[in-house]
Design a protein around this motif. Structure first.
Motif, PDB file in Angstrom:
ATOM      1  N   PRO A 209     -18.286 -30.822  25.073  1.00  0.00           N
ATOM      2  CA  PRO A 209     -19.633 -31.580  24.754  1.00  0.00           C
ATOM      3  C   PRO A 209     -20.748 -30.852  24.008  1.00  0.00           C
ATOM      4  O   PRO A 209     -19.874 -29.558  23.657  1.00  0.00           O
ATOM      5  N   SER A 210     -21.929 -31.100  23.326  1.00  0.00           N
ATOM      6  CA  SER A 210     -22.132 -30.398  21.903  1.00  0.00           C
ATOM      7  C   SER A 210     -22.772 -28.993  22.505  1.00  0.00           C
ATOM      8  O   SER A 210     -22.708 -27.987  21.426  1.00  0.00           O
ATOM      9  N   ASN A 211     -22.641 -28.339  23.756  1.00  0.00           N
ATOM     10  CA  ASN A 211     -23.182 -27.245  24.076  1.00  0.00           C
ATOM     11  C   ASN A 211     -22.351 -26.157  24.409  1.00  0.00           C
ATOM     12  O   ASN A 211     -22.248 -25.050  23.941  1.00  0.00           O
ATOM     13  N   SER A 212     -21.371 -27.021  24.461  1.00  0.00           N
ATOM     14  CA  SER A 212     -19.748 -26.152  24.123  1.00  0.00           C
ATOM     15  C   SER A 212     -19.448 -25.791  23.001  1.00  0.00           C
ATOM     16  O   SER A 212     -19.463 -24.641  22.153  1.00  0.00           O
ATOM     17  N   VAL A 213     -19.714 -27.109  21.923  1.00  0.00           N
ATOM     18  CA  VAL A 213     -19.595 -27.150  20.036  1.00  0.00           C
ATOM     19  C   VAL A 213     -20.663 -25.811  19.860  1.00  0.00           C
ATOM     20  O   VAL A 213     -20.522 -25.317  19.147  1.00  0.00           O
ATOM     21  N   TYR A 214     -21.922 -26.008  20.178  1.00  0.00           N
ATOM     22  CA  TYR A 214     -22.795 -24.986  19.991  1.00  0.00           C
ATOM     23  C   TYR A 214     -22.908 -23.222  20.366  1.00  0.00           C
ATOM     24  O   TYR A 214     -23.050 -22.475  19.062  1.00  0.00           O
ATOM     25  N   ARG A 215     -22.109 -23.027  21.858  1.00  0.00           N
ATOM     26  CA  ARG A 215     -21.788 -21.534  22.221  1.00  0.00           C
ATOM     27  C   ARG A 215     -20.402 -21.783  21.246  1.00  0.00           C
ATOM     28  O   ARG A 215     -20.554 -19.868  20.253  1.00  0.00           O
ATOM     29  N   PHE A 216     -19.498 -21.953  20.907  1.00  0.00           N
ATOM     30  CA  PHE A 216     -18.153 -21.758  19.815  1.00  0.00           C
ATOM     31  C   PHE A 216     -18.826 -21.102  18.674  1.00  0.00           C
ATOM     32  O   PHE A 216     -18.435 -20.496  17.796  1.00  0.00           O
ATOM     33  N   SER A 217     -19.817 -22.505  17.871  1.00  0.00           N
ATOM     34  CA  SER A 217     -20.504 -22.068  16.166  1.00  0.00           C
ATOM     35  C   SER A 217     -20.972 -20.652  16.188  1.00  0.00           C
ATOM     36  O   SER A 217     -20.374 -19.941  15.519  1.00  0.00           O
ATOM     37  N   SER A 218     -22.000 -20.259  17.634  1.00  0.00           N
ATOM     38  CA  SER A 218     -22.834 -19.110  17.136  1.00  0.00           C
ATOM     39  C   SER A 218     -21.886 -18.088  18.016  1.00  0.00           C
ATOM     40  O   SER A 218     -21.712 -17.089  16.428  1.00  0.00           O
ATOM     41  N   GLN A 219     -20.565 -17.700  17.897  1.00  0.00           N
ATOM     42  CA  GLN A 219     -19.887 -16.958  18.415  1.00  0.00           C
ATOM     43  C   GLN A 219     -18.905 -16.373  16.656  1.00  0.00           C
ATOM     44  O   GLN A 219     -18.803 -15.701  16.690  1.00  0.00           O
ATOM     45  N   ILE A 220     -18.419 -17.879  16.611  1.00  0.00           N
ATOM     46  CA  ILE A 220     -17.654 -18.056  15.978  1.00  0.00           C
ATOM     47  C   ILE A 220     -18.743 -17.427  14.380  1.00  0.00           C
ATOM     48  O   ILE A 220     -17.831 -16.086  13.614  1.00  0.00           O
ATOM     49  N   LEU A 221     -20.118 -17.129  14.251  1.00  0.00           N
ATOM     50  CA  LEU A 221     -20.553 -16.961  13.196  1.00  0.00           C
ATOM     51  C   LEU A 221     -21.067 -15.433  13.506  1.00  0.00           C
ATOM     52  O   LEU A 221     -21.347 -14.587  12.618  1.00  0.00           O
ATOM     53  N   LYS A 222     -21.219 -14.941  15.251  1.00  0.00           N
ATOM     54  CA  LYS A 222     -21.293 -13.941  15.446  1.00  0.00           C
ATOM     55  C   LYS A 222     -20.653 -12.587  15.237  1.00  0.00           C
ATOM     56  O   LYS A 222     -20.653 -11.711  14.437  1.00  0.00           O
ATOM     57  N   PHE A 223     -19.540 -12.841  15.580  1.00  0.00           N
ATOM     58  CA  PHE A 223     -18.273 -12.344  16.198  1.00  0.00           C
ATOM     59  C   PHE A 223     -16.899 -12.665  15.201  1.00  0.00           C
ATOM     60  O   PHE A 223     -15.966 -11.732  14.779  1.00  0.00           O
ATOM     61  N   GLY A 224     -17.001 -13.792  14.237  1.00  0.00           N
ATOM     62  CA  GLY A 224     -15.486 -14.759  13.315  1.00  0.00           C
ATOM     63  C   GLY A 224     -14.842 -14.875  14.564  1.00  0.00           C
ATOM     64  O   GLY A 224     -13.611 -15.600  14.354  1.00  0.00           O
ATOM     65  N   ASN A 225     -14.650 -14.768  15.763  1.00  0.00           N
ATOM     66  CA  ASN A 225     -14.283 -15.316  16.617  1.00  0.00           C
ATOM     67  C   ASN A 225     -14.651 -15.770  17.930  1.00  0.00           C
ATOM     68  O   ASN A 225     -15.658 -14.545  18.173  1.00  0.00           O
ATOM     69  N   LEU A 226     -13.484 -16.249  18.610  1.00  0.00           N
ATOM     70  CA  LEU A 226     -14.389 -16.260  20.850  1.00  0.00           C
ATOM     71  C   LEU A 226     -14.360 -14.757  21.088  1.00  0.00           C
ATOM     72  O   LEU A 226     -13.125 -14.631  21.317  1.00  0.00           O
ATOM     73  N   ASN A 227     -15.175 -14.215  21.725  1.00  0.00           N
ATOM     74  CA  ASN A 227     -15.869 -13.160  21.842  1.00  0.00           C
ATOM     75  C   ASN A 227     -16.028 -13.939  23.411  1.00  0.00           C
ATOM     76  O   ASN A 227     -17.045 -13.265  23.978  1.00  0.00           O
ATOM     77  N   LEU A 228     -14.165 -13.938  24.247  1.00  0.00           N
ATOM     78  CA  LEU A 228     -14.926 -14.723  25.395  1.00  0.00           C
ATOM     79  C   LEU A 228     -15.429 -13.456  27.025  1.00  0.00           C
ATOM     80  O   LEU A 228     -15.503 -11.977  26.827  1.00  0.00           O
ATOM     81  N   GLY A 229     -16.898 -13.986  27.654  1.00  0.00           N
ATOM     82  CA  GLY A 229     -17.008 -13.130  28.228  1.00  0.00           C
ATOM     83  C   GLY A 229     -16.212 -12.736  29.485  1.00  0.00           C
ATOM     84  O   GLY A 229     -15.492 -13.587  30.365  1.00  0.00           O
ATOM     85  N   LYS A 230     -16.384 -11.343  30.183  1.00  0.00           N
ATOM     86  CA  LYS A 230     -15.485 -11.078  31.604  1.00  0.00           C
ATOM     87  C   LYS A 230     -16.726 -11.087  32.478  1.00  0.00           C
ATOM     88  O   LYS A 230     -17.513  -9.537  32.525  1.00  0.00           O
ATOM     89  N   LEU A 231     -16.563 -11.526  34.280  1.00  0.00           N
ATOM     90  CA  LEU A 231     -17.291 -11.232  34.812  1.00  0.00           C
ATOM     91  C   LEU A 231     -16.635 -10.204  35.538  1.00  0.00           C
ATOM     92  O   LEU A 231     -17.335  -9.305  36.560  1.00  0.00           O
ATOM     93  N   GLY A 232     -14.991 -10.410  35.966  1.00  0.00           N
ATOM     94  CA  GLY A 232     -14.754  -9.110  36.035  1.00  0.00           C
ATOM     95  C   GLY A 232     -14.672  -9.642  38.212  1.00  0.00           C
ATOM     96  O   GLY A 232     -14.487  -8.227  38.830  1.00  0.00           O
ATOM     97  N   ILE A 233     -14.431 -10.997  38.999  1.00  0.00           N
ATOM     98  CA  ILE A 233     -14.281 -10.996  40.310  1.00  0.00           C
ATOM     99  C   ILE A 233     -12.938 -11.364  40.061  1.00  0.00           C
ATOM    100  O   ILE A 233     -12.416 -12.018  39.565  1.00  0.00           O
TER     101      ILE A 233
END
Length: 500
Positions: free
Chosen positions: A277-301
């Protein structure tokens, strides 16, 4: 004798025949109107395709395919009479017992062939020359060439990639006059919507196929909760990978990634294709441009499915959800108020169907993303927003860094962590120097780097005579020379150099 009919009878008969003729004329008119509607401009894709086709590209990847194995310094000659006296040859049929051959004659070898593979891609930012494609299209690439629809060719470098999401972002080198595609919100996509797949199947450039959205939120890889595919019956074949799936407005709704085919892996399309889905593509692109890699989120449960029968016994007006089993200490979940025993029933007003649904949602959220939960606690409904923390990547697979380091696992050297692991003052002096670098964690079977001398707990402090302090330096130094690599290694406070 002829029967005479009254005037009333003839009037009724004439009206009846007129009604039949009128209905037939209406049917014919309806048929011609229907035919006309199919010829309307609404279904003419040409204007839309002319507009977006320049943003679709072919991606040609050159890489080395490795062959690992053993060879022997000499060959046995079965016709030689001396071989019959050799203890490594069976009495029956002169069969050579490989296991019995002296290990001195057995050597490890590695060879590689230059290979090419072709996929598709789409330009999402013409100003910065960013192209989105699939990870599997460019994996292990030594050289990437992007070919535009007008025939222009550009070298490309990898800006970011994710194997689990099967996405990669490229940047074209010294490119100009590019055209990009508009990205749509894939949450607005519905089953039954028309869609168009564009790419280069079997190297047939600029091919277009039309279909509908067959299903949403498909998970096709077991235990990969990044899967959230759009299913379509638009023809997708080998070579379409990385190309766009668009709506009738020419907006990107997905990246074509895979197909379900017959028993043969090289079978063609059978009407079941999958797009990211394009929303996943957008999230991926945003992470790459902001952090240089996928900075995955962690909820912790940790959580599990909460059965509908349990909901009925508690008189909760929901029949699906998940139960929080435990909350990690110091995690975002604890910080923002989630507790063990909470029943999560919705996320951003979308019902949480089961634990798989929540895992998929968590996999598509990154550090600092806010997740809005509705939960049930102590017979009350609560709304809690949680800002996600980040996951730290601990291990790195050598094959993702350089093809000669395949089947090896590395991590950033942490002196304190290694001290705790060894728990021995004498070993601390030998194995825990105050240096920065990359430590070798383990080897998988048939690891070339292990055969050439690398060992577990070796600390790589330099590559090709450049010092490396982190994984970014390590990867960058490895990329300077794809075929010749010199590693500077610290082992027991001594420096060694290895050529691989």
């Amino acid at each position: 004798m002829k029967k005479k009919y009254s005037l009333k009878f003839w009037v009724i008969a004439i009206l009846f025949f007129i009604s039949i003729i009128s209905s037939k004329v209406a049917e014919c008119k309806g048929f011609f109107d229907l035919e006309k509607s199919f010829k309307s401009d609404n279904l003419n894709l040409s204007p839309m395709l002319k507009k977006i086709m320049p943003s679709v590209v072919r991606v040609l990847t050159e890489y080395h395919l490795e062959y690992h194995g053993y060879y022997y310094n000499y060959l046995f000659n079965i016709n030689n009479t001396d071989i019959l006296n050799n203890k490594n040859v069976s009495e029956f049929n002169n069969f050579i017992d490989v296991k019995g051959i002296d290990k001195i004659n057995k050597n490890y070898s590695i060879s590689s062939n230059k290979m090419k593979k072709l996929g598709s891609g789409v330009i999402v930012d013409s100003d910065n020359a960013y192209v989105i494609t699939n990870y599997h299209v460019i994996s292990n690439a030594d050289r990437i060439i992007v070919i535009l629809t007008d025939g222009r060719e550009y070298l490309a470098k990898i800006v970011g990639e994710s194997k689990k999401m099967d996405l990669a972002m490229l940047r074209l080198i010294n490119s100009k006059n590019l055209s990009s595609i508009k990205i749509a919100n894939s949450n607005d996509v519905n089953v039954g919507d028309y869609c168009v797949a564009i790419g280069s199947p079997y190297n047939l450039k600029n091919s277009v196929s039309i279909g509908i959205v067959s299903a949403l939120h498909r998970i096709i890889h077991e235990d990969n909760y990044f899967d959230n595919y759009i299913q379509t019956d638009a023809a997708i074949n080998h070579g379409n990978s990385g190309g766009p799936l668009v709506n009738l407005n020419g907006e990107l709704i997905g990246i074509n990634a895979s197909i379900l085919s017959g028993d043969n892996d090289y079978s063609g399309n059978i009407g079941i294709g999958f797009s990211i889905p394009s929303n996943s593509v957008y999230r991926f692109s945003s992470q790459i441009l902001k952090f240089g890699n996928l900075n995955l989120g962690k909820l912790g449960i940790k959580f599990s499915d909460f059965e509908s029968e349990n909901f009925k016994s508690f008189k909760i007006p929901y029949d699906k959800g998940v139960l929080i089993n435990s909350v990690e200490k110091g995690s975002s979940a604890e910080k923002f108020g989630l507790k063990p025993g909470d029943i999560l029933v919705s996320l951003s007003n979308i019902p949480i169907l089961n634990s798989t649904f929540l895992k998929v949602e968590l996999s598509t959220h990154f550090k600092n993303d806010v997740m809005s939960f509705q939960l049930y606690r102590n017979f009350k409904f609560l709304n809690i927003k949680v800002r996600l923390g980040g996951k730290k990547k601990i291990f790195y697979y050598g094959g993702h860094l350089h093809y000669k380091l395949s089947n090896s696992i590395f991590s950033i050297y942490d002196r304190k962590k290694l001290k705790n692991k060894l728990n021995n003052k004498k070993k601390e002096k030998l194995f825990c120097p105050k240096v920065k670098g990359i430590i070798v964690n383990s080897f998988l079977p048939n690891s070339y780097s292990h055969m050439l001398g690398l060992r577990v707990n070796d600390i790589i402090i330099g590559v090709n005579f450049h010092k490396v302090a982190n994984i970014y330096d390590f990867k960058k130094s490895l990329s300077l020379n794809k075929n010749y690599v010199v590693l500077e290694v610290m082992r027991k406070n001594k420096i060694y150099f290895f050529t691989i």
